[in-house]
Every structure is written in C-alpha cells, then in structure tokens.
Scaffold this active site. Structure first.
Site, PDB file in Angstrom:
ATOM      1  N   GLY A   6       0.816  -1.218   0.000  1.00  0.00           N
ATOM      2  CA  GLY A   6       0.000   0.000   0.000  1.00  0.00           C
ATOM      3  C   GLY A   6       0.843   1.260   0.000  1.00  0.00           C
ATOM      4  O   GLY A   6       0.521   2.238   0.657  1.00  0.00           O
ATOM      5  N   THR A  10       2.835   4.080  -2.794  1.00  0.00           N
ATOM      6  CA  THR A  10       2.311   4.818  -3.944  1.00  0.00           C
ATOM      7  C   THR A  10       1.864   3.851  -5.037  1.00  0.00           C
ATOM      8  O   THR A  10       0.799   4.016  -5.634  1.00  0.00           O
ATOM      9  CB  THR A  10       3.405   5.766  -4.492  1.00  0.00           C
ATOM     10  OG1 THR A  10       3.846   6.589  -3.415  1.00  0.00           O
ATOM     11  CG2 THR A  10       2.874   6.650  -5.591  1.00  0.00           C
ATOM     12  N   ILE A  57       5.487  -2.584   8.465  1.00  0.00           N
ATOM     13  CA  ILE A  57       6.594  -2.481   7.496  1.00  0.00           C
ATOM     14  C   ILE A  57       6.704  -1.049   6.966  1.00  0.00           C
ATOM     15  O   ILE A  57       7.792  -0.523   6.784  1.00  0.00           O
ATOM     16  CB  ILE A  57       6.384  -3.486   6.345  1.00  0.00           C
ATOM     17  CG1 ILE A  57       6.490  -4.906   6.901  1.00  0.00           C
ATOM     18  CG2 ILE A  57       7.407  -3.267   5.226  1.00  0.00           C
ATOM     19  CD1 ILE A  57       6.146  -5.984   5.911  1.00  0.00           C
ATOM     20  N   GLU A  62       8.350  12.708  -4.506  1.00  0.00           N
ATOM     21  CA  GLU A  62       7.561  13.931  -4.392  1.00  0.00           C
ATOM     22  C   GLU A  62       7.514  14.738  -5.670  1.00  0.00           C
ATOM     23  O   GLU A  62       6.812  15.728  -5.737  1.00  0.00           O
ATOM     24  CB  GLU A  62       8.148  14.788  -3.275  1.00  0.00           C
ATOM     25  CG  GLU A  62       8.210  14.020  -1.960  1.00  0.00           C
ATOM     26  CD  GLU A  62       8.530  14.889  -0.766  1.00  0.00           C
ATOM     27  OE1 GLU A  62       9.393  15.767  -0.920  1.00  0.00           O
ATOM     28  OE2 GLU A  62       7.916  14.697   0.290  1.00  0.00           O
ATOM     29  N   LYS A  92       5.224  22.140 -11.173  1.00  0.00           N
ATOM     30  CA  LYS A  92       6.609  21.943 -11.627  1.00  0.00           C
ATOM     31  C   LYS A  92       6.673  22.207 -13.130  1.00  0.00           C
ATOM     32  O   LYS A  92       5.946  21.572 -13.905  1.00  0.00           O
ATOM     33  CB  LYS A  92       7.026  20.504 -11.297  1.00  0.00           C
ATOM     34  CG  LYS A  92       8.379  20.100 -11.842  1.00  0.00           C
ATOM     35  CD  LYS A  92       8.712  18.665 -11.438  1.00  0.00           C
ATOM     36  CE  LYS A  92       9.939  18.159 -12.192  1.00  0.00           C
ATOM     37  NZ  LYS A  92      10.181  16.735 -11.967  1.00  0.00           N
ATOM     38  N   ILE A 110       7.249   7.223 -10.453  1.00  0.00           N
ATOM     39  CA  ILE A 110       5.781   7.235 -10.403  1.00  0.00           C
ATOM     40  C   ILE A 110       5.232   7.087 -11.826  1.00  0.00           C
ATOM     41  O   ILE A 110       4.237   6.401 -12.052  1.00  0.00           O
ATOM     42  CB  ILE A 110       5.282   8.507  -9.686  1.00  0.00           C
ATOM     43  CG1 ILE A 110       5.633   8.395  -8.199  1.00  0.00           C
ATOM     44  CG2 ILE A 110       3.778   8.712  -9.885  1.00  0.00           C
ATOM     45  CD1 ILE A 110       5.394   9.651  -7.375  1.00  0.00           C
TER      46      ILE A 110
END
Ligand code: FAD
Length: 507
Positions: free
Chosen positions: A14, A16, A44, A51, A80, A349
């Site tokens: 669980g 990202t 864990i 980020e 960004k 990501i």
C-alpha cells in the site's frame, strides 16, 4: 463478462504503487464483478519519498476523474515546470530542463535545426530563451496552459506536480476505497503457488488469514515479495552505469514562496534534490556509498539546506536496475518491486502509471494469454531502458573531474543505444524520440546542450532559410516567449487562488 473473466485481484503493498493500482483498477473495472483487495502492513511501512512528477501524471489524474485543484490541495502540492540543474557541467554552471517545447518548427524545418545553425555562428540565444516553461520558472511564475485555440506559447505550457508522498497515498486510498477496494491490514508471511502451473494461488497473513486471487499485483516495494522472492525473477543490475545506491532525505521549513521547479545540484559523489511543497521543502542527497560515507553525505546535506530541518535525516538504500520480467504467470510487479531508477528525472511514479496503463490495455482473463504477457514485458523493458539511457547521459556528459566519482561516471562506457544518440547529436544536432521513448526531443536537447555536448552540424532542412530570415524568426520567438511568460501570475499567487492546502509548516 466471459466466464473466464477475472473474478478477483489482490494488490500486495500500500505504498504509492499499491494505491495507484488500486484506484485505477477500481475506477476502470469497477468492483461489482471483480473483487479488488489491497494488503498492506503498517508495521513495514512505505518508502514515503517520491515527491516530484512529470507531465504524463495529468493523464493518470484524468483517468481517475480527479479534480486537479483538489488533488494539489490535498497533497500540499506545488507545480513543476521542469528541473534546474546546478553545477552538473562543472561547478558554477546551471541549465534548465523544461517541460513543453522549445520555440516552434517553421514548416518542415525543426526548431532545433535553426537554433544549431545560428548557434554555430554565435547568432542564437541560449535555449532557455525559447521555452515558456524555463522563462516562467526563472521568474517564479505559473499558470495552466490556455485551452482555447491560438498560437501563443501560453498554449504550450507543460507542467507536472510536486506533492507530499504520504498525503498522495492517503488521497488515492480515499478514492480507491470509495470505489470499492477492500483494504486488509497485515504482514504477508507466506505465498502459495499452484502445484499444477506455479501460478500464485494465495498469500497468507501473520494473522493466519488467507487471501486468494486470480491476478496478483506485487507492489511490495524493494523486497519484491512475489515477483522476485517467490517467483525468482532475476534482477538486471545497472549499478556499473548508475552507481548511486543511497539517499539521505530531510524535510525543511519553507523559506519563501515555492519555486515552480525542482532543483538538482551536483555534489562530490552524487546530487542533491530540492522539492518545494506548500508546507515544507523536501531535500535529499543521492550518492554512491562506494565513494562517500553516509556520515559525510549527511553532513554535506545538512550544510546545504536553505531552511531549518523539520526532522532527523533518514537513509534510504537501493539498487538500480530492473527485473528481467515485469509480468510472470499471474503476477504483475509495479513500483519498486519491479525495478528502480534514481529519482533524477522523477520517473518512478510514471513507470508505475505506465505499468498500470499497459495492464489495463492487456487485461488478462484467467487463461493469461502468453503473447500478451510477452508484449507487456517487451514494452516495459524498452521503457525502462530508454529512461536509463537518459539518466546516464546527465552523469556521463560532464566536464567534472574534481572527484573520483565524477571521473568514474565521465569516463565509463555507456550503453550502445546512448552512445549512438550522442554520436548523432554531435554530428547533426538531431535529437529524436523513438516510438516508446518517454522523453521528448525537448528533454534530450535540454540535457545534451546543458551537459556541454556540442553539435558540429545542423539539420540540412535548416539551410532552406537564409541566415537573416532564421535570425528574425528566432528573435521573434524569443520575444514572444518572454512577453508571454511575463503575463503569467506568480506561482504562489496561483496556488493561493486555486489550490491552497490547510496543513501548516512543521506538521
Ligand atoms: P513502498 O513505498 O516501499 O511500498 C511497499 C508496500 O508494501 C508498503 O505498503 C509495505 O507495507 C508493503 N509490504 C511490503 N512487504 C510486505 C509484507 N510482507 N506484507 C504486507 N505488506 C508488505 N519517484 C518519483 O516519481 N519521484 C520522485 O521524486 C522520487 N523520489 C525518490 C527518492 C528516493 C530516495 C527514492 C528511494 C525513491 C524515489 N521515488 C521517486 C520512487 C518512489 O518513492 C517509489 O516509486 C514509490 O514510492 C513507489 O513505491 P512502492 O509503492 O513500490 O513501494
């Protein structure tokens, strides 16, 4: 639904990756016919960093039906426009890798062809003059691109986000649970394989609970519980090209309005990130433990912060590379369980997102078509490899020779695919995007030029304009770009107006 359709999916982890997968699968498949369970262990925990993002995340938000302002607000995020690279070519230098595009092509003549032609004669401005993102970043400005037709650079603003990784996981969890995903807390202590074919049959939690599923998604982080540990999928180690294997991270108090860009500063044995959020700034030193101790790295990081630390520095350890396969039998690995490339270009990501998109595109039934699995693995492998080349470029094309670390990366042999790109660029000034490349021509040009590679020639198409005509056109592009950037509001003002979050600094 055919009677061979998937009936259940279990996502293990669980972080990202896990919550991105849960939210997307639930959104697209619904949870009426396919039960989706996510297992995570608070004991864990998660990596909890990650980020900075790149523009394709906008498509992921759209897939989930996420309102962007609500998302930035909930994650205390900022916008960004690209990355500022400081001291990478040699100490005292800087360049900007912007999102979006440089200038505009003139008919069939690519912008970069004209720019190289004038640059070789000393008649062109630096690349940044032709990028609305670079210009706006310099002045701390931001707005979303104008939507309605038209041809000003304001229509071509590329952007992504910075956000608080733990708030992002919480935000996605809310979405996923609202869409019917069932969360199970507990540590997986055993994985059972089906005797007949070695497919994953079930995981058992410390509580004794057994969770069966047709499809397993391994989001268990670096441990790679299913894909690596249980199914024995090999790992291709890239540390000979990318020797960084540690990061020290520390958040600091924001010392001013958030900048609309990430900063990456080269250091003696790696590089330091600076990621501005609304309530704090994220910082970290990514380095090679073969060249620097953790104590030295921590001391360097703490000596180079622009705000007061909000927590003790934290060490993260990793190995760069990827699994030999990302999908094996009925198990797909996403996130750190499937591979890791250092966060220099904020690509992890995105790789999770790319894996989810391809899984949905090749969604299996319970027969698990082998050709689909081969194709999935081929495409993900190509994506990893091309990002790897782009990241290696930053380290390899440098004049830095001030430490053994920079000597190593500057002189090492690079993958032939990258060596060929460099040769083509140096001979012709051409940058290109292969069909599966994540990074655009803008990105390759920004980093090739920023890292000091010089093109001897230029695209022959650029000779179709006279030098005077080319100069006039480029000067006009630079003027229009600067004027457009000046019309954008300050980044902080944009956030205050649209998506200010409510968490105070120091929380
Ligand atoms: P994790 O966050 O490690 O989550 C693993 C999950 O599995 C956890 O929930 C854990 O509880 C669970 N789990 C593990 N074992 C068990 C078990 N036995 N039983 C039950 N549950 C278990 N990416 C970016 O895109 N941009 C960035 O700027 C960026 N910066 C980074 C900086 C650093 C220093 C590092 C190391 C990574 C960075 N990343 C970045 C990568 C990013 O953090 C990860 O890709 C992302 O967090 C996904 O992690 P994950 O979900 O795969 O793993």
């Amino acid at each position: 639904m055919s009677d061979r359709a998937l009936r259940s999916i279990a996502i293990i982890g669980g972080g990202t990756a896990g919550w991105m997968a849960a939210a997307a699968l639930a959104r697209v498949l619904g949870t009426h016919n396919v039960a989706i369970t996510l297992v995570e262990s608070e004991e864990i925990g998660t990596v909890g960093v990650g980020e900075a993002t790149i523009p394709p995340i906008q498509a992921f938000n759209a897939l989930l039906g996420i309102d962007e302002d609500a998302f930035v607000k909930a994650t205390m995020g900022s916008f960004k426009l690209g990355i500022e690279f400081v001291d990478w070519l040699r100490p005292g230098t800087r360049y900007f890798h912007p999102f979006g595009v440089y200038g505009t092509d003139i008919g069939a003549v690519p912008f970069e062809g004209l720019w190289h032609r004038l640059r070789t004669q000393g008649l062109a401005d630096p690349l940044e003059a032709y990028s609305i993102c670079a210009q706006a970043a310099k002045d701390g400005r931001f707005m979303r691109p104008l939507a309605d037709g038209g041809n000003t650079p304001l229509h071509r603003i590329g952007y992504a986000f910075h956000f608080d990784a733990s708030l992002y996981a919480r935000f996605l969890r809310t979405h996923a649970e609202a869409a019917g995903v069932v969360r199970r807390e507990g540590r997986v202590v055993d994985v059972a394989l089906r005797a007949a074919d070695g497919f994953v049959e079930a995981v058992t939690l410390a509580s004794g609970a057994r969770i069966e599923a047709d499809l397993f998604v391994d989001c268990s982080g670096f441990r790679s519980l299913l894909l690596g540990e249980t199914l024995g999928t090999g790992f291709e180690d890239w540390s000979h090209w990318l020797p960084n294997d540690r990061a020290i991270a520390v958040p600091t108090v924001s010392n001013g309005p958030p900048t609309p860009f990430t900063r990456s500063t080269a250091r003696a044995a790696g590089w330091q990130w600076r990621i501005p959020l609304q309530h704090r700034t994220g910082n970290g030193y990514v380095f090679s433990s073969a060249h620097l101790s953790e104590d030295e790295a921590t001391a360097t990081l703490l000596a180079n912060l622009d705000g007061e630390p909000l927590a003790d520095p934290r060490t993260l350890r990793f190995r760069t590379g990827r699994r030999d396969a990302f999908w094996v039998r009925n198990c797909v690995g996403l996130g750190l369980s499937s591979g890791f490339l250092e966060p220099l270009e904020s690509t992890s990501i995105h790789l999770i997102q790319a894996g989810i998109a391809r899984l949905l595109e090749m969604l299996p039934n319970r027969d698990f078509e082998a050709a689909d699995i081969r194709r999935y693995n081929r495409l993900m492998t190509a994506e990893y490899d091309s990002i790897r080349d782009f990241i290696i470029l930053h380290f390899h094309a440098t004049e830095r020779a001030d430490t053994p670390y920079w000597d190593h990366v500057r002189t090492m042999a690079v993958p032939e695919t990258l060596a060929e790109r460099i040769r083509i660029y140096q001979a012709t000034g051409r940058v290109f995007r292969e069909s599966d490349d994540l990074f655009s021509k803008t990105s390759w040009l920004a980093v090739m030029d920023g890292q000091g590679l010089r093109a001897e020639g230029f695209d022959p198409l650029a000779a179709s304009l006279s030098v005077d005509d080319a100069r006039t056109r480029l000067a006009r592009i630079a003027a229009v770009t600067a004027a457009a950037a000046a019309r954008m509001p300050p980044h902080a003002e944009f956030i205050a107006r649209h998506c200010a979050g409510a968490i105070a600094s120091r929380t």
